[in-house]
Motif scaffolding. Sequence first.
Motif, PDB file in Angstrom:
ATOM      1  N   THR A 180      -8.908   7.010  -4.109  1.00  0.00           N
ATOM      2  CA  THR A 180      -9.898   7.444  -3.132  1.00  0.00           C
ATOM      3  C   THR A 180     -11.244   7.664  -3.824  1.00  0.00           C
TER       4      THR A 180
ATOM      5  N   VAL B  83      -5.376   9.835  -4.441  1.00  0.00           N
ATOM      6  CA  VAL B  83      -4.764   8.543  -4.173  1.00  0.00           C
ATOM      7  C   VAL B  83      -4.285   8.531  -2.729  1.00  0.00           C
ATOM      8  N   ALA B  84      -4.455   7.394  -2.065  1.00  0.00           N
ATOM      9  CA  ALA B  84      -3.951   7.216  -0.707  1.00  0.00           C
ATOM     10  C   ALA B  84      -2.935   6.082  -0.720  1.00  0.00           C
ATOM     11  N   SER B  85      -1.843   6.269   0.023  1.00  0.00           N
ATOM     12  CA  SER B  85      -0.773   5.277   0.006  1.00  0.00           C
ATOM     13  C   SER B  85      -0.464   4.783   1.402  1.00  0.00           C
TER      14      SER B  85
ATOM     15  N   ASN C 277      -1.115   1.142  -2.782  1.00  0.00           N
ATOM     16  CA  ASN C 277      -1.670   2.422  -3.228  1.00  0.00           C
ATOM     17  C   ASN C 277      -3.105   2.164  -3.676  1.00  0.00           C
TER      18      ASN C 277
ATOM     19  N   ILE D 206       2.240   9.080  -7.841  1.00  0.00           N
ATOM     20  CA  ILE D 206       1.598   8.836  -6.538  1.00  0.00           C
ATOM     21  C   ILE D 206       1.690  10.077  -5.655  1.00  0.00           C
ATOM     22  N   HIS D 207       2.826  10.745  -5.700  1.00  0.00           N
ATOM     23  CA  HIS D 207       2.996  11.964  -4.891  1.00  0.00           C
ATOM     24  C   HIS D 207       2.026  13.055  -5.349  1.00  0.00           C
TER      25      HIS D 207
ATOM     26  N   GLY E 175      -1.576  11.995  -4.684  1.00  0.00           N
ATOM     27  CA  GLY E 175      -1.793  11.977  -3.238  1.00  0.00           C
ATOM     28  C   GLY E 175      -1.940  13.374  -2.668  1.00  0.00           C
TER      29      GLY E 175
END
Length: 253
Positions: free
Chosen positions: A64, A54-56, A61, A45-46, A49
């Motif tokens: 995009t 990806v947006a959290s 999560n 995710i990091h 992102g």
Amino acid sequence: MTDDGPAAVVDRRIDTLRVLADGPASTPTLVDRVDVSRSTVDRAIHELGALGFVASAPGDNRITTLGRVALAAHDRRSRRLDTLADAAPLFDDVALDVDPAVFDDATLVLAGPRAPHRPVDRVATLVADATHVSVYTARFLGRHARLYHDRVVDAGMTGSFVATDRVIEQVAAARPDDLRDVIDLGRVALRRTGRDDPVTLVLAETPTGPEMGLVVYRDGVPRGFLDNDHPAATRWARAVHERLWTAAAPVDL
């Protein structure tokens, strides 16, 4: 050292992107569905992102818009590589500078022991509705010569053909009346080239748009056919034919 480039990150975290492409998911859900540890999901995710794929938010999560584009680009590249690997044995003796786009979402048909004529049959399908064909060929097939003749005479198709001296001589010897027929009708233009690739390249103009086909020969026998109607592939085929046409010499029959 870990590669943090976009391509490497997407390759590494593709499973996470695929899960999120089905809809938003919490981190525990990703752990369960991707079947990796919590720390691995956190890193995924990091990394995704940081690229904007990806947006959290707390407990959620999501992929995009550009993340979906990145996923599609990854899959397209994977399909291209698969096609390249399948086609690689055909292209050992082909010196044409083939654009990689020719292999994107292409249909590859290989001859087999039970279907040796499949590549030849696909040419007939390609030109079945063509109003014009632009062809480069360094190999003669009587079946193709008859096909083009019948389409020109019976359906009014036009054509621009670039062929080697050997092919022109073989056509003139095998089907002399056919060659004169199409030339006299004014629907076919023919030029000779010294280039001798073991291929037949066909760009067919059809009511639904252009489509290209490439027959590849091994030991004089059609072994494969690559078909594509993607604009980048047909642009490549058109550019190759125009280049060969410009460099070729008129034929005096």
